[in-house]
Enzyme design. Structure first.
Site, mmCIF file in Angstrom:
data_model
loop_
_atom_site.group_PDB
_atom_site.id
_atom_site.type_symbol
_atom_site.label_atom_id
_atom_site.label_comp_id
_atom_site.label_asym_id
_atom_site.label_seq_id
_atom_site.Cartn_x
_atom_site.Cartn_y
_atom_site.Cartn_z
ATOM 1 N N HIS A 185 -21.307 28.869 66.884
ATOM 2 C CA HIS A 185 -20.537 28.225 67.922
ATOM 3 C C HIS A 185 -20.415 28.816 69.160
ATOM 4 O O HIS A 185 -19.437 28.614 70.192
ATOM 5 C CB HIS A 185 -19.276 27.551 67.971
ATOM 6 C CG HIS A 185 -19.114 26.139 68.396
ATOM 7 N ND1 HIS A 185 -18.285 25.889 69.534
ATOM 8 C CD2 HIS A 185 -20.043 25.077 68.158
ATOM 9 C CE1 HIS A 185 -18.472 24.667 69.885
ATOM 10 N NE2 HIS A 185 -19.343 24.282 69.167
ATOM 11 N N HIS A 285 -30.786 19.598 69.009
ATOM 12 C CA HIS A 285 -29.108 19.266 68.847
ATOM 13 C C HIS A 285 -28.983 18.052 69.263
ATOM 14 O O HIS A 285 -29.593 17.491 70.252
ATOM 15 C CB HIS A 285 -28.856 20.318 70.132
ATOM 16 C CG HIS A 285 -27.336 20.460 70.266
ATOM 17 N ND1 HIS A 285 -26.683 19.856 71.222
ATOM 18 C CD2 HIS A 285 -26.259 21.122 69.496
ATOM 19 C CE1 HIS A 285 -25.342 20.167 71.066
ATOM 20 N NE2 HIS A 285 -25.082 20.812 70.220
#
Length: 382
Positions: A185, A285
């Site tokens: 992340h 994504h």
């Protein structure tokens, strides 16, 4: 056919939709949003409206090029997310006009269904083994989890050990062949990323995501030399030109363009084809809403290198409403044993629940990501 009206709606949990109307009764939907910046993207769509009214919605490439090139300044998350939603809506109109799924207009499908994975663990991951086992029992073949909480550039090994313990517990609970994707992340910097990657190799992850930020994309190849784990990244890149630099830098095995951030169907199809030439896989994504997911599936359908699709059903961000609430045909996005069938209806293949959209848009959301700080008070990457 001419575009007559462009409507935008910010809806919970953190999404933005665009509706494009035409003088022949065809309406298209898109999802122009950048998480935490939905209002900015919505304003950008409204600013672009003057380039759309009166134009033929069938001329998607020309409209896309006008929005991208005619404004002089180009690229970046806000502009490309606005273009992305508009582009999705135009493809939706075109598919409805020709009474065909978008993928049929892009050469036809290369597969009949798409593998999907599910999120577990939240921002600060906990109880991951139990959650992963629940997903496996629900039919999923893979999950994704955030690897860590905040990490400083050089941090302590107790945090590293905590990551390893969580992944070890999932591997023991779900067996040797269950897919485990581990999302760093962007919270991890190069020194700790190398350590984590090397130690995680023992658990055979499906991939590690954003081991470092793309701002440091030259480091991916160094991390790849440390550990034999596929590296995935790309959600914070917004154009084929960004991905060109990434692919040339090397070290990345999976790209993750976002259909609501990276210029929509038109641009991501080009990005995916470019990645295929580099022998790099595609896993779009999509921690977003139903329109974004439907758009992803249209691209997945036509791309040989697409191998798995992110989706947000059950993700911790989705409070108040979920993906299926905003469509009248939830069966279109129903999962079976970790797969979703490709949408068969015209356009993007879903019917938006406009009644709920209008109700939610009365009080537009103002979602922002949390601001994290380290123990010393300095800002931490979220």
């Amino acid at each position: 056919m001419k575009i007559t009206k462009v409507n935008t709606y910010r809806v919970r949990p953190r999404w933005c939709f665009v509706e494009i109307e035409t003088d022949e009764g065809y309406t298209g939907w898109g999802e122009p949003v950048l998480e935490g910046k939905a209002m900015s993207v919505e304003s950008c769509v409204q600013e672009m409206t003057e380039y759309l009214i009166g134009k033929d919605p069938m001329r998607i490439e020309d409209i896309w090029t006008t929005l991208y090139r005619a404004g002089f300044y180009r690229g970046g998350g806000i502009q490309m997310s606005a273009i992305a939603g508009i582009d999705q809506a135009l493809w939706d109109i075109k598919g409805k006009f020709y009474n065909a799924p978008v993928y049929d207009l892009m050469g036809g499908k290369v597969r009949d269904k798409m593998k999907v994975y599910s999120w577990i663990g939240g921002d600060r991951p906990s109880d991951t083994a139990k959650a992963a086992l629940e997903k496996k029992k629900a039919g999923f073949k893979a999950i994704k989890m955030n690897a860590t909480e905040e990490l400083q550039m050089i941090d302590t090994y107790d945090k590293v050990d905590a990551v390893l313990e969580r992944v070890d517990a999932i591997r023991k609970a779900c067996g040797p062949y269950f897919g485990i994707a581990i999302d760093f992340h962007g919270r991890v910097h190069k020194p700790m990323a190398r350590i984590l990657a090397k130690k995680l190799e023992a658990y055979d992850p499906m991939f590690i995501e954003e081991p470092v930020l793309c701002e440091n994309m030259e480091e991916f190849i160094e991390i790849a030399r440390v550990a034999n784990i596929p590296i995935a990244t790309g959600e914070r890149l917004f154009s084929r030109y960004d991905f060109k630099r990434l692919l040339k830098a090397g070290g990345v095995d999976i790209i993750q363009p976002d259909l609501s951030h990276a210029g929509g169907i038109t641009e991501v199809k080009k990005i995916a084809s470019m990645a295929e030439a580099f022998d790099v896989a595609l896993a779009p994504h999509c921690p977003l809403g139903p329109i974004a997911l439907a758009a992803c599936l249209q691209v997945d359908a036509t791309c040989y290198n697409a191998f798995i699709q992110e989706q947000s059903m059950g993700i911790h961000y989705n409070q108040y409403h979920g993906v299926l609430d905003y469509i009248n045909d939830p069966e279109t996005l129903t999962f079976h044993d970790g797969w979703v069938d490709l949408p068969k209806k015209p356009g993007l293949g879903i019917e938006v629940n406009k009644e709920l959209v209008l109700e939610e848009a009365k009080e537009p959301h103002m979602w922002k990501n949390p601001v994290w700080r380290h123990e010393d008070g300095s800002i931490a990457e979220w």
